[in-house]
Design an enzyme around this catalytic site. Structure first.
Site: not given
Length: 614
Positions: A491, A2, A75, A609, A101-102, A510, A27, A494, A487
């Site tokens: 990171k 929000c 939202w 990106k 907001n939340g 293994h 938002r 990257e 992941e």
């Protein structure tokens, strides 16, 4: 997600608040509202469903009078997108006005208590309990600032609020409860501003202050004073407003990657907002409509993605099996179409993307459509090619992600996949209403838990100092944590250019175990889940070969700490959603190692990106 805007000054507040909201409309745009207070305590509230333009049309030339005001773009998380549910909300007497907001996780408990005490509620929102809590504190003789401090102490969850009171004209009180996203206090000429993000303040503020968790600001046209989480005064030094839209977007962070890691509590909140309610339990995916017949016809789900999105797809596979009761598999999008996959109209293909323009994933989507499958995209970018190819889209709504290395869109994708699984599970009768409510309640807790995981940055920075010169890393995980290990390795590769691999811990013997020696840091994901004992055994195997263990463990786990050379504690989280917290220290570890190695963190070499060529 929000948008929040507040003004205390000498000029008419309404035009300034509306202008700030227009810069924050990304938002939230299912409803908007404005409240303006005159110096003699006259309050005017205007609000409506739909985008901000609708609110402006309703106001027209009838600009509310007053030099103190707050505004909100929403939202929805609790309650539909209606005028009644739009912010601001007031207490029973119309004295206290609040925007928020939340999520208030314990709002049902609080609302029941307040109704029993004689309070009357008008909306379906969780937000409305806040002005009523403040009203109760005002009755005890507290001023608005103290009342807000006492009220937020009773709120569970991630929340940021701004309140004003007819009996105290010219005063705004802003608070950041846990990690609900930003609260920025802007210092202008003869005015003070409050916003949820810097872009709203670009034309107005020269200096800014960011509220930390638990902090409260009392704002008037003459300045701002601050209280810490303990209720005691704190001194905060205003910092120069970053110049230009790009700098303002980065805020006071050195890199976009650091900012976007810190935004993850709000990113999950954004993904949830507007698509689910807990009371009654329901998940609506308006951009991914399916008939009951189409839902019932699904026999298998195939998830495809690349890089970080593929890792999210691996976790989403478990969501769909556990929550929706549908056999699921995950595939690397670049390889999928070359398999000549066996799919037909009984198969649902879920494509996980961030930009919506990744060529390999788009090709897999085209292949699936040509073979008769229904295709849904999980995507962060409205209007992208993926949203046009797919039959429907579940939007992550994380906002722009500038750093090439994805962080907040990863957790956003997990939240979207979880919601999709809950939606299908409820419609297929796999989840009862009570089970659905429980699952959604667990998701509602995640912004707060991710916020606690963000506090691991200092520990990760310390570990980065120790291992900055390492040439290789091994990441190990089991079950839900195996994709997180992958992941974390991605990171690190990257942004720091260090060779790293993520493995299922059961596969270590293994092959990868041959690499372990005294120069090999091994990051072991050992939260207290069903794989905990086995992961501890894997840690012992690494130690027996002189490997250096960095454990990501559940808060208070002294056993894991005793077996590791370094430990980073994350909060205990629901098993299916634990990847949202365990990934955070891996992101910070990669960031701080890259920082110490002098790498170009936001734009790593050889990476883009969006990959638009095969």
């Amino acid at each position: 997600m929000c948008g929040i805007m507040g003004y205390a000054g000498r000029e008419p507040a309404a035009p300034i608040v509306l202008d700030g909201l227009s810069r924050l409309e990304y938002r939230g745009y299912d409803s908007a509202g404005l409240a303006v207070l005159t110096d003699d305590g006259e309050l005017t509230i205007k609000k409506g469903a739909g985008k901000l333009a609708r609110l402006k049309e309703c106001i027209g030339d009838q600009i509310p009078a007053g030099t103190t005001g707050i505004g909100h773009t929403r939202w929805a998380t609790h309650g539909k997108a209606t005028e009644t549910n739009a912010h601001p909300h007031t207490d029973s007497k119309g004295d206290v006005t609040v925007i928020h907001n939340g999520i208030v996780e314990n709002y049902l408990e609080l609302r029941k208590e307040l109704v029993a005490a004689g309070h009357h509620f008008r909306s379906e929102t969780d937000t409305e309990v806040i002005p009523h809590l403040i009203e109760e504190e005002v009755k005890k003789g507290h001023d608005l600032t103290a009342a807000v401090c006492h009220a937020i102490a009773r709120i569970h969850g991630a929340a940021a609020i701004v309140a004003m009171r007819r009996a105290e004209p010219g005063v705004l009180v802003a608070a950041r409860v846990a990690n609900a996203g930003g609260v920025v206090i802007g210092y202008g000429e003869d005015a003070i501003y409050v916003a949820s993000d810097l872009p709203a303040l670009i034309p107005y503020a020269r200096k800014v202050v960011f509220l930390a968790d638990g902090e409260v600001a009392r704002v008037t046209k003459d300045g701002a004073t601050y209280l810490g989480a303990d209720g005691k005064p704190v001194q905060k030094t205003p910092q120069a407003m970053p110049e230009g839209p790009l700098a303002a977007g980065k805020g006071l962070y050195k890199h976009f990657m650091a900012k976007e890691i810190a935004e993850q509590p709000e990113s999950v909140l954004n993904t949830m907002s507007g698509v689910f309610t807990i009371d009654p339990p329901e998940v609506e995916l308006p951009d991914a409509p399916m008939t009951d017949e189409e839902v019932a016809a699904i026999k298998r789900v195939v998830l495809v993605g690349m890089g970080t999105s593929f890792h999210a797809a691996l976790i989403g596979r478990t969501y769909l099996e556990r929550l929706a009761g549908i056999a699921a598999e995950a595939d690397n999008a670049s390889e999928y179409r070359y398999r000549e996959p066996l799919i037909d109209s009984s198969v649902l293909v879920v494509a996980v993307l961030q930009s919506g323009e990744t060529v390999d994933t788009l090709a897999a989507m085209h292949e699936a459509r040509e073979r008769g499958a229904r295709v849904i995209a999980v995507c962060n970018t409205p209007g992208s090619q993926a949203t046009r190819v797919a039959h429907g889209t579940v939007f992550t709504r994380c906002g722009p992600e500038i750093a090439v290395a994805s962080t907040k869109t990863f957790v956003g994708s997990l939240a979207a996949l979880y919601l999709l699984a809950c939606h299908l599970g409820a419609r297929r009768g796999v989840l009862t209403p009570a089970e659905l409510a429980s699952r959604l309640g667990e998701l509602a807790r995640m912004p707060q838990l991710i916020g606690r995981a963000i506090r691991t940055e200092a520990a990760c920075e310390r570990i980065a100092n120790r291992f900055r010169a390492a040439q290789h890393f091994l990441f190990l995980g089991r079950g839900m944590q195996f994709p997180v290990a992958m992941e974390g390795a991605l990171k690190l590769k990257e942004v720091s250019y260090i060779h790293a691999e993520g493995y299922a811990a059961g596969e270590m013997k293994h092959g990868p175990i041959a690499l372990i020696d005294e120069a090999m840091p091994v990051v072991a994901l050992v939260p207290k889940d069903t794989h905990y004992a086995k992961m501890l055994n894997n840690v012992e195997e690494v130690r027996a070969r002189d490997g250096l263990v960095i454990a990501i463990a559940t808060e208070g786990d002294e056993v894991a700490a005793s077996k590791a050379h370094e430990v980073v504690y994350v909060p205990e989280a629901p098993a299916l959603l634990a990847p949202m917290v365990t990934v955070v220290p891996l992101q910070y570890l990669a960031y701080h190692i890259a920082l110490r190695r002098g790498a170009d963190i936001d734009q790593p070499r050889n990476l883009a990106k969006t990959v638009t060529v095969e």
